[in-house]
Design a protein around this motif. Structure first.
Motif, mmCIF file in Angstrom:
data_model
loop_
_atom_site.group_PDB
_atom_site.id
_atom_site.type_symbol
_atom_site.label_atom_id
_atom_site.label_comp_id
_atom_site.label_asym_id
_atom_site.label_seq_id
_atom_site.Cartn_x
_atom_site.Cartn_y
_atom_site.Cartn_z
ATOM 1 N N MET A 1 -5.623 -8.100 -6.879
ATOM 2 C CA MET A 1 -4.709 -8.692 -5.916
ATOM 3 C C MET A 1 -3.745 -9.683 -6.553
ATOM 4 O O MET A 1 -3.189 -10.529 -5.906
ATOM 5 C CB MET A 1 -5.489 -9.389 -4.804
ATOM 6 C CG MET A 1 -6.234 -8.428 -3.902
ATOM 7 S SD MET A 1 -6.859 -9.246 -2.460
ATOM 8 C CE MET A 1 -7.637 -7.873 -1.636
ATOM 9 N N ASP A 2 -3.555 -9.591 -7.841
ATOM 10 C CA ASP A 2 -2.599 -10.477 -8.497
ATOM 11 C C ASP A 2 -1.198 -10.121 -8.054
ATOM 12 O O ASP A 2 -0.753 -8.998 -8.211
ATOM 13 C CB ASP A 2 -2.688 -10.334 -10.020
ATOM 14 C CG ASP A 2 -4.013 -10.877 -10.544
ATOM 15 O OD1 ASP A 2 -4.588 -11.717 -9.853
ATOM 16 O OD2 ASP A 2 -4.443 -10.454 -11.631
ATOM 17 N N ASP A 3 -0.460 -11.109 -7.529
ATOM 18 C CA ASP A 3 0.840 -10.809 -6.931
ATOM 19 C C ASP A 3 1.844 -10.306 -7.955
ATOM 20 O O ASP A 3 2.733 -9.538 -7.630
ATOM 21 C CB ASP A 3 1.406 -12.047 -6.214
ATOM 22 C CG ASP A 3 1.365 -13.279 -7.078
ATOM 23 O OD1 ASP A 3 2.419 -13.689 -7.562
ATOM 24 O OD2 ASP A 3 0.274 -13.847 -7.262
ATOM 25 N N ALA A 6 1.797 -6.578 -7.850
ATOM 26 C CA ALA A 6 1.866 -5.934 -6.548
ATOM 27 C C ALA A 6 2.907 -4.827 -6.504
ATOM 28 O O ALA A 6 4.044 -5.006 -6.952
ATOM 29 C CB ALA A 6 2.188 -6.978 -5.481
ATOM 30 N N ASP A 30 0.610 -7.158 7.443
ATOM 31 C CA ASP A 30 1.454 -7.141 6.252
ATOM 32 C C ASP A 30 2.926 -7.278 6.647
ATOM 33 O O ASP A 30 3.695 -8.005 6.009
ATOM 34 C CB ASP A 30 1.220 -5.838 5.486
ATOM 35 C CG ASP A 30 2.141 -5.674 4.284
ATOM 36 O OD1 ASP A 30 1.979 -6.420 3.304
ATOM 37 O OD2 ASP A 30 3.027 -4.797 4.332
ATOM 38 N N PRO A 90 -3.341 -6.922 0.005
ATOM 39 C CA PRO A 90 -3.034 -8.003 -0.932
ATOM 40 C C PRO A 90 -1.656 -8.578 -0.679
ATOM 41 O O PRO A 90 -0.715 -7.865 -0.323
ATOM 42 C CB PRO A 90 -3.096 -7.308 -2.299
ATOM 43 C CG PRO A 90 -3.892 -6.071 -2.085
ATOM 44 C CD PRO A 90 -3.616 -5.646 -0.675
ATOM 45 N N THR A 91 -1.550 -9.877 -0.845
ATOM 46 C CA THR A 91 -0.261 -10.555 -0.744
ATOM 47 C C THR A 91 -0.279 -11.667 -1.787
ATOM 48 O O THR A 91 -1.094 -11.650 -2.707
ATOM 49 C CB THR A 91 -0.029 -11.075 0.685
ATOM 50 O OG1 THR A 91 1.266 -11.667 0.770
ATOM 51 C CG2 THR A 91 -1.081 -12.075 1.116
ATOM 52 N N ASN A 94 -3.846 -14.978 -2.986
ATOM 53 C CA ASN A 94 -5.093 -14.421 -2.498
ATOM 54 C C ASN A 94 -6.249 -15.370 -2.823
ATOM 55 O O ASN A 94 -6.123 -16.278 -3.647
ATOM 56 C CB ASN A 94 -5.320 -13.050 -3.135
ATOM 57 C CG ASN A 94 -4.233 -12.072 -2.732
ATOM 58 O OD1 ASN A 94 -4.136 -11.665 -1.587
ATOM 59 N ND2 ASN A 94 -3.380 -11.699 -3.691
ATOM 60 N N TYR A 110 -13.952 -9.154 -1.654
ATOM 61 C CA TYR A 110 -13.112 -8.756 -0.532
ATOM 62 C C TYR A 110 -13.778 -7.572 0.165
ATOM 63 O O TYR A 110 -14.240 -6.637 -0.494
ATOM 64 C CB TYR A 110 -11.726 -8.346 -1.012
ATOM 65 C CG TYR A 110 -10.930 -9.471 -1.638
ATOM 66 C CD1 TYR A 110 -10.322 -10.446 -0.859
ATOM 67 C CD2 TYR A 110 -10.782 -9.546 -3.026
ATOM 68 C CE1 TYR A 110 -9.595 -11.478 -1.439
ATOM 69 C CE2 TYR A 110 -10.059 -10.575 -3.619
ATOM 70 C CZ TYR A 110 -9.464 -11.534 -2.813
ATOM 71 O OH TYR A 110 -8.746 -12.559 -3.394
ATOM 72 N N HIS A 120 -5.314 -0.263 -2.597
ATOM 73 C CA HIS A 120 -4.458 -1.263 -3.229
ATOM 74 C C HIS A 120 -5.270 -2.352 -3.905
ATOM 75 O O HIS A 120 -4.970 -2.755 -5.036
ATOM 76 C CB HIS A 120 -3.517 -1.872 -2.191
ATOM 77 C CG HIS A 120 -2.297 -1.054 -1.975
ATOM 78 N ND1 HIS A 120 -1.138 -1.244 -2.692
ATOM 79 C CD2 HIS A 120 -2.055 -0.026 -1.144
ATOM 80 C CE1 HIS A 120 -0.232 -0.360 -2.298
ATOM 81 N NE2 HIS A 120 -0.766 0.386 -1.359
ATOM 82 N N ALA A 121 -6.291 -2.840 -3.221
ATOM 83 C CA ALA A 121 -7.075 -3.932 -3.795
ATOM 84 C C ALA A 121 -7.769 -3.492 -5.075
ATOM 85 O O ALA A 121 -7.777 -4.227 -6.076
ATOM 86 C CB ALA A 121 -8.097 -4.424 -2.776
ATOM 87 N N LEU A 125 -7.021 -5.127 -8.724
ATOM 88 C CA LEU A 125 -8.092 -5.920 -9.321
ATOM 89 C C LEU A 125 -8.614 -5.309 -10.617
ATOM 90 O O LEU A 125 -9.551 -5.842 -11.213
ATOM 91 C CB LEU A 125 -9.244 -6.090 -8.325
ATOM 92 C CG LEU A 125 -8.958 -7.015 -7.138
ATOM 93 C CD1 LEU A 125 -10.119 -7.004 -6.161
ATOM 94 C CD2 LEU A 125 -8.661 -8.442 -7.598
#
Length: 279
Positions: A1-3, A6, A30, A90-91, A94, A110, A120-121, A125
């Protein structure tokens, strides 16, 4: 979830195995937060809700800011383990990103049941040791806390913070009460539970019915507004952190340049939040 990793508008319904015509509460949220991981069906429902309650997007952003303040507060209290149930897409900022800044040894799990969230997560990750994502349905909390991956990642004999953020209002009273009860029985003394819940305010029953109708076609099947008394009952016997059950924007708000902001309209619809310590 690192922006910084993304993706942009990369949802592929065929790959996810989802019907893009069935709105998802995670993708609607979202959209409220200004994200791009949503389909036209999600945006249509979001716009319906915004027309009904023009402050919806601001409430979602205040809810997200509340989450950040809670994680920082509990990390400062020494909590190093977090379980975020109903984590959503994710945003930025997190849970694990905030916690690791306090202590790189912090651990985050999570939990979600939405295929888009899981895909996505897990992708974002990859290579991250301090956070994992597991599939789990809040209506079946025993399965969540029995998940081998969760139990391998966090030590349930040590204090943990369980985050139920913008989740309970998508559950019936029976399921919400059962979830809260199971959380309280599953974590040790010194653990914390944080909840945010949609609050219908002083609006007439017709408003609540209209809001429920907006979400009736989503993957959760509806939404349930609850008041302060019901939320407070989930924390019976726990030590509520000040200021108790409060509007999320009023829960330990940051200092604002130019002095304090005006008082929130306590009768207006919005989101209420609270954090309690399990004795």
């Amino acid at each position: 979830m690192d922006d910084e990793k993304a993706p942009a508008a990369s949802l592929d319904p065929a790959a996810l195995g989802v019907d893009p015509d069935v709105p998802s509460v995670a993708r609607i949220y979202d959209y409220y937060l200004g994200g791009r991981e949503n389909f036209p069906s999600d945006r249509a429902k979001a716009q319906e809700m915004i027309r009904l309650a023009p402050g919806t997007m601001e409430a979602a952003r205040e809810n997200r800011a509340f989450l950040g303040r809670v994680v920082r507060t509990l990390a400062a209290e020494g909590v190093r383990q977090f379980i975020d149930i109903g984590a959503g897409l994710p945003t930025q900022e997190n849970v694990h990103q905030i916690a690791r800044r306090i202590d790189p040894a912090s651990r985050t799990v999570y939990v979600d049941f939405d295929p888009a969230v899981l895909v996505h997560a897990r992708a974002l990750l990859t290579g991250t040791d301090d956070a994992i994502v597991v599939e789990g349905d809040a209506r079946h909390p025993a399965a969540i806390f029995d998940d081998p991956a969760l139990r391998a990642h966090v030590d349930l004999t040590r204090p943990v913070a369980v985050l139920l953020i913008a989740l309970t209002h998508f559950l019936s009273d029976e399921h919400a009460d059962a979830l809260v009860g199971h959380v309280r029985r599953s974590v040790p003394s010194g653990s914390y539970m944080a909840i945010t819940q949609m609050f219908p305010g002083d609006h007439p029953p017709e408003y609540v019915k209209e809001a429920a109708a907006v979400y009736s076609g989503t993957n959760t099947g509806g939404v349930v507004g609850r008041g302060r008394a019901h939320i407070a009952s989930w924390f019976d016997g726990m030590e509520l952190l000040e200021p108790g059950v409060a509007r999320v924007e009023s829960w330990r708000p940051p200092a604002r340049e130019g002095g304090p902001a005006g008082e929130a309209d306590e009768g207006a619809p919005g989101i209420l939040g609270a954090v309690g310590r399990i004795p």
